[in-house]
Design a protein around this motif. Structure first.
Motif, PDB file in Angstrom:
ATOM      1  N   LYS A   1      35.734  43.196  36.310  1.00 31.88           N
ATOM      2  CA  LYS A   1      35.575  42.796  35.472  1.00 31.88           C
ATOM      3  C   LYS A   1      33.993  41.887  35.241  1.00 31.88           C
ATOM      4  O   LYS A   1      34.171  41.934  35.855  1.00 31.88           O
ATOM      5  CB  LYS A   1      36.413  41.648  34.525  1.00 31.88           C
ATOM      6  CG  LYS A   1      38.254  42.091  34.499  1.00 31.88           C
ATOM      7  CD  LYS A   1      39.277  41.752  34.332  1.00 31.88           C
ATOM      8  CE  LYS A   1      40.804  42.522  34.255  1.00 31.88           C
ATOM      9  NZ  LYS A   1      41.428  41.728  34.781  1.00 31.88           N
ATOM     10  N   ASN A   2      33.809  41.438  33.833  1.00 28.20           N
ATOM     11  CA  ASN A   2      32.756  41.341  34.166  1.00 28.20           C
ATOM     12  C   ASN A   2      32.649  39.460  34.409  1.00 28.20           C
ATOM     13  O   ASN A   2      33.846  38.659  33.800  1.00 28.20           O
ATOM     14  CB  ASN A   2      31.816  41.281  33.015  1.00 28.20           C
ATOM     15  CG  ASN A   2      32.202  40.697  31.208  1.00 28.20           C
ATOM     16  OD1 ASN A   2      33.238  40.210  31.442  1.00 28.20           O
ATOM     17  ND2 ASN A   2      31.224  41.424  30.508  1.00 28.20           N
ATOM     18  N   ALA A   3      31.572  38.856  33.967  1.00 29.13           N
ATOM     19  CA  ALA A   3      31.809  37.328  34.011  1.00 29.13           C
ATOM     20  C   ALA A   3      32.675  36.887  32.533  1.00 29.13           C
ATOM     21  O   ALA A   3      33.107  35.729  32.610  1.00 29.13           O
ATOM     22  CB  ALA A   3      30.363  36.436  33.729  1.00 29.13           C
ATOM     23  N   SER A   4      33.106  37.524  31.496  1.00 30.39           N
ATOM     24  CA  SER A   4      34.053  37.014  31.174  1.00 30.39           C
ATOM     25  C   SER A   4      35.396  36.977  30.668  1.00 30.39           C
ATOM     26  O   SER A   4      36.157  37.445  29.419  1.00 30.39           O
ATOM     27  CB  SER A   4      33.075  37.139  29.522  1.00 30.39           C
ATOM     28  OG  SER A   4      31.934  37.479  28.776  1.00 30.39           O
ATOM     29  N   ASN A   5      34.869  38.134  32.054  1.00 35.03           N
ATOM     30  CA  ASN A   5      36.403  38.268  32.112  1.00 35.03           C
ATOM     31  C   ASN A   5      37.409  39.771  31.914  1.00 35.03           C
ATOM     32  O   ASN A   5      38.250  40.220  31.231  1.00 35.03           O
ATOM     33  CB  ASN A   5      37.152  37.538  32.363  1.00 35.03           C
ATOM     34  CG  ASN A   5      37.446  36.255  33.661  1.00 35.03           C
ATOM     35  OD1 ASN A   5      37.270  36.771  34.475  1.00 35.03           O
ATOM     36  ND2 ASN A   5      37.058  35.432  33.135  1.00 35.03           N
ATOM     37  N   VAL A   6      36.185  40.338  30.997  1.00 31.82           N
ATOM     38  CA  VAL A   6      36.392  41.380  30.305  1.00 31.82           C
ATOM     39  C   VAL A   6      35.984  42.639  31.347  1.00 31.82           C
ATOM     40  O   VAL A   6      34.858  42.738  31.694  1.00 31.82           O
ATOM     41  CB  VAL A   6      35.058  42.029  29.554  1.00 31.82           C
ATOM     42  CG1 VAL A   6      35.669  43.353  28.422  1.00 31.82           C
ATOM     43  CG2 VAL A   6      35.461  40.331  27.798  1.00 31.82           C
ATOM     44  N   GLN A   7      37.213  43.756  30.842  1.00 34.55           N
ATOM     45  CA  GLN A   7      36.922  45.042  32.322  1.00 34.55           C
ATOM     46  C   GLN A   7      35.569  45.742  31.853  1.00 34.55           C
ATOM     47  O   GLN A   7      34.968  46.010  30.768  1.00 34.55           O
ATOM     48  CB  GLN A   7      38.212  45.940  31.773  1.00 34.55           C
ATOM     49  CG  GLN A   7      38.248  47.129  32.966  1.00 34.55           C
ATOM     50  CD  GLN A   7      39.521  47.838  32.382  1.00 34.55           C
ATOM     51  OE1 GLN A   7      40.390  47.544  32.899  1.00 34.55           O
ATOM     52  NE2 GLN A   7      39.260  48.850  32.845  1.00 34.55           N
TER      53      GLN A   7
HETATM   54  C1  LIG Z   1      31.855  41.342  28.733  1.00 35.33           C
HETATM   55  O1  LIG Z   1      31.478  43.029  28.512  1.00 35.33           O
HETATM   56  C2  LIG Z   1      31.852  42.257  26.776  1.00 35.33           C
HETATM   57  C3  LIG Z   1      32.288  43.257  26.401  1.00 35.33           C
HETATM   58  O2  LIG Z   1      31.259  44.133  26.285  1.00 35.33           O
HETATM   59  C4  LIG Z   1      31.032  41.268  26.179  1.00 35.33           C
HETATM   60  O3  LIG Z   1      31.385  41.096  25.411  1.00 35.33           O
HETATM   61  C5  LIG Z   1      30.365  40.222  26.619  1.00 35.33           C
HETATM   62  O4  LIG Z   1      29.543  39.671  26.240  1.00 35.33           O
HETATM   63  C6  LIG Z   1      30.367  40.400  28.528  1.00 35.33           C
HETATM   64  N1  LIG Z   1      30.538  39.357  29.154  1.00 35.33           N
HETATM   65  C7  LIG Z   1      29.023  39.134  30.343  1.00 35.33           C
HETATM   66  C8  LIG Z   1      29.115  37.877  30.663  1.00 35.33           C
HETATM   67  O5  LIG Z   1      28.140  40.146  29.645  1.00 35.33           O
END
Ligand SMILES: *[C@@H]1O[C@H](CO)[C@@H](O)[C@H](O)[C@H]1NC(C)=O
Ligand SMILES: *[C@@H]1O[C@H](CO)[C@@H](O)[C@H](O)[C@H]1NC(C)=O
Ligand SMILES: *[C@@H]1O[C@H](CO)[C@@H](O)[C@H](O)[C@H]1NC(C)=O
Ligand SMILES: *[C@@H]1O[C@H](CO)[C@@H](O)[C@H](O)[C@H]1NC(C)=O
Ligand SMILES: *[C@@H]1O[C@H](CO)[C@@H](O)[C@H](O)[C@H]1NC(C)=O
Ligand SMILES: *[C@@H]1O[C@H](CO)[C@@H](O)[C@H](O)[C@H]1NC(C)=O
Ligand SMILES: *[C@@H]1O[C@H](CO)[C@@H](O)[C@H](O)[C@H]1NC(C)=O
Ligand SMILES: *[C@@H]1O[C@H](CO)[C@@H](O)[C@H](O)[C@H]1NC(C)=O
Length: 644
Positions: A457-463
């Motif tokens: 997952k990315n830093a916002s915890n989105v896969q």
């Molecule tokens: C994580 O992914 C989501 C969906 O693609 C995106 O909206 C969000 O900005 C991303 N977060 C980071 C920290 O990159």
């Protein structure tokens, strides 16, 4: 190390701790044949056998190349060239050291091994240890004088032979050895040296020897013949000088041999699990048979899982020697077992509960620990516990999500536990790892691959989407100890929602908590202790350690640990084995660990947690009255460490 971590070796005193196959083609006698088939032999006889194997350029080049190229995946290679205070005793430039190893020759293959193995251990990182099972785990040597640091009634501090030493060493496990040690002691009985004050070790200040031993992470046996101590026994009018031989025990999983050639062929060559193998969707990941699993239960897993479990554990060959714990030393009152190495107790004061967490490994992956932790926490109100000691001494980590789960259970759903109960991580980026991810995407490879974007997952915890090369986006260029380095974007948590077993949203514990540690709390344990201490302001008590020196409660943090064979599996699965940066296969029975992802700090969250201080808030010194009995230690400590 010793200066910052209170640990001392409580158990075993690991003291500073084919014709062309042989050094001498005309060997008159075969020292390996001389020890073949025996359970116990002199440590010096083992060394004589090891020294038979000739130094071989091909083998050296192979070890150097595998280790060197694997180090490109270890997050901390450049940081460990010189760590900042208070970790400034970590200063090993492993790449420079491997270049030196490359350019020199050795008297024997064993001498080469000792150089490489010792060098990786002085990186001060339990995750990055090099091991050759041939030399490191075929035999384990013992001498019956485990040392402990005890506070004297006058407040002074000295090194003693553990008072419980005789109880431990007179067990059946050491059958036959006690007579040998007793013979070496002459008219002094082995029983009477237990608890003696140590005045010198090999004619030197005992502190010096202990510090030198502590320089080397993850234990190491040097196969010296004997140790000479000057000791003051309790009731003796004068000091005694004693010399005890090291005795080496053939390991239960070492392969039998009859002579040097069969020793080499059976124990020293790569096995089916030394190197990686391709991971496919259909292949069940029998991770339990990988090289790393030989050292710990770190890879025990629920094999029906579709995703790999996240593990952070140190490789400490000798942390749990197979020496049985005498029942007289075990806490026995009101035990409530929750998982293989996690227990809870209620002390006799009727208000202090103790969780003793030996590791974060569950028999069936996370699920067994989660069930166990749930039961353990729910039991507390029924027992009217008001205060909780969480003893994490000697906890070398394990499943990251089990540590996250326990944090969540204790504190409920808050900003510190949701969405992330532990710490975000970063990968070290290199050309090859970027291509591994790209090939996974382009070839639509198995989600069982650790680098698969769908597992992260990315830093916002989105896969990440299955087509995101997360190692190519937002790469951070940094300079570490004067070297250019690259790290990935921040990677978020992968434990929640805890889909095996939902925890309650409200805190399951509201009383006082003290984490208690002898400094040997690493990996997942360090992540757990650090987040509780720094985010929840939980009190952390260090046990032992040299007075006057600030003690750290947790060692190697890492983030997620892995090893060469794990990386090699990713490389082989993505068709990149012929890449110029891909490590070749080991030809020897070797292992190289790494930190694969590095946790980001709590206080300074732009920097790794690894080199941020984790000072204990209080110190508890062991005394002769309590040593050897966890029950007495907890009982005594409970009267001293709590506010209420
Ligand atoms: C994580 O992914 C989501 C969906 O693609 C995106 O909206 C969000 O900005 C991303 N977060 C980071 C920290 O990159
Ligand atoms: C060195 O080791 C390699 C690999 O095991 C072997 O093929 C070679 O014969 C050895 N060389 C010598 C000089 O013994
Ligand atoms: C180790 O790898 C580095 C590149 O990371 C390379 O420059 C160096 O020559 C290698 N050392 C040895 C001994 O092969
Ligand atoms: C043990 O024997 C030595 C001589 O071998 C003697 O000097 C010493 O006093 C004896 N020690 C005890 C405790 O009897
Ligand atoms: C030393 O003497 C005391 C008192 O006689 C006794 O209780 C204790 O067991 C003795 N210690 C040893 C190691 O013999
Ligand atoms: C293995 O994991 C599955 C969920 O993926 C779970 O349903 C099952 O009970 C687990 N098995 C064991 C033995 O823990
Ligand atoms: C990738 O593989 C998965 C599972 O093997 C399959 O379901 C999916 O359709 C594949 N995607 C593409 C684009 O081929
Ligand atoms: C914590 O609370 C948030 C907000 O209500 C929720 O989305 C999340 O699923 C909860 N976490 C867990 C592990 O229950």
């Amino acid at each position: 190390m010793f200066s910052h971590f209170p640990t001392m070796s409580l158990f075993v005193f690991w003291f500073l701790a084919c014709s062309n196959l042989f050094v001498s083609a005309q060997a008159q006698e075969d020292p390996c044949a001389a020890i073949a088939g025996q359970k116990w032999v002199g440590a010096s006889d083992v060394r004589a056998c090891f020294k038979m194997f000739a130094y071989n350029e091909t083998i050296k080049a192979n070890i150097v190349e595998v280790v060197n190229k694997t180090m490109a995946f270890h997050t901390s290679t450049n940081y460990e060239i010189q760590a900042p205070a208070p970790f400034d005793d970590v200063h090993q430039d492993i790449i420079a050291t491997l270049a030196r190893v490359s350019s020199q020759s050795y008297d024997s293959d064993f001498d080469l091994h000792v150089d490489v193995a010792t060098s990786t251990r002085t990186m001060g990182d339990g995750h990055s240890v090099y091991v050759n099972m041939c030399y490191d785990s075929t035999y384990t040597s013992y001498v019956p004088v485990p040392l402990v640091l005890l506070e004297d009634p006058d407040g002074g501090q000295n090194i003693y032979i553990a008072p419980e030493a005789y109880t431990v060493f007179s067990q059946d496990f050491f059958a036959g050895q006690v007579d040998i040690w007793q013979a070496a002691l002459g008219n002094i009985t082995l029983q009477s040296i237990a608890g003696a004050k140590v005045l010198s070790i090999n004619n030197d200040d005992p502190w010096k020897a202990v510090d030198a031993n502590a320089e080397i992470t993850g234990s190491y046996q040097s196969f010296v013949d004997s140790v000479t101590l000057v000791i003051q026994r309790d009731n003796a009018t004068s000091a005694d000088t004693i010399t005890l031989p090291y005795r080496a025990r053939f390991g239960d999983s070492s392969k039998a041999f009859t002579d040097a050639i069969s020793f080499w062929n059976n124990n020293c060559l790569a096995t089916s699990t030394t190197n990686g193998s391709p991971v496919t969707n259909s292949a069940s990941i029998d991770i339990s048979s990988t090289a790393a699993a030989r050292f710990s239960a770190q890879h025990t897993t629920n094999l029906s899982n579709s995703e790999p479990l996240i593990v952070d554990t140190i490789l400490d060959l000798n942390s749990a020697p197979s020496v049985p714990m005498p029942s007289s030393l075990k806490p026995t009152k009101n035990p409530y077992q929750t998982a293989s190495d996690a227990w809870s107790y209620m002390l006799d004061d009727g208000k202090t509960a103790v969780f003793s967490l030996g590791n974060f490994n569950g028999a069936n992956g996370e699920i067994s620990l989660m069930v166990g932790f749930n039961n353990l926490v729910r039991l507390l109100p029924g027992q009217k516990a008001e205060r909780l000691i969480i003893d994490v001494s000697n906890n070398q980590g394990g499943l990251v999500c089990a540590a996250a789960y326990l944090h969540f259970l204790l504190f409920g759903n808050t900003t510190t536990t949701s969405p992330q109960a532990l710490l975000p991580t970063k990968f070290r980026v290199n050309d090859l790892s970027q291509r591994i991810v790209q090939n996974i995407i382009d070839q639509n490879l198995s989600t069982k691959l650790l680098y698969h974007p769908s597992n992260l997952k990315n830093a916002s915890n989105v896969q990440f989407s299955a087509t995101t090369n997360y190692l190519m986006e937002d790469v951070e260029d940094v300079e570490v100890n004067g070297r250019a380095d690259q790290f990935s974007q921040t990677i978020g948590q992968e434990c929640q929602p805890f889909y095996y077993l939902k925890p309650s949203q409200t805190p399951q514990w509201t009383g006082e908590i003290a984490i208690v540690s002898n400094g040997r709390c690493a990996s997942s344990c360090a992540l757990f202790a650090t987040t509780l201490a720094k985010e929840e302001k939980v009190k952390v008590v260090s046990i032992g350690g040299k007075k006057g020196i600030a003690q750290e409660y947790a060692g190697t943090v890492g983030g997620q640990s892995l090893d060469f064979s794990g990386i090699d599996s990713q490389i082989k699965s993505t068709g990149l084995k012929n890449d110029e940066w891909a490590p070749p296969d080991f030809i020897t029975n070797s292992y190289q660990g790494i930190t694969w992802r590095l946790a980001q700090g709590v206080d300074n969250n732009g920097q790794p947690e690894e080199w941020q201080s984790r000072p204990a808030t209080q110190n508890y010194q062991l005394t002769r009255e309590v040593i050897g009995s966890p029950w007495k230690i907890w009982t005594d400590m409970a009267t001293k460490i709590f506010d209420n």
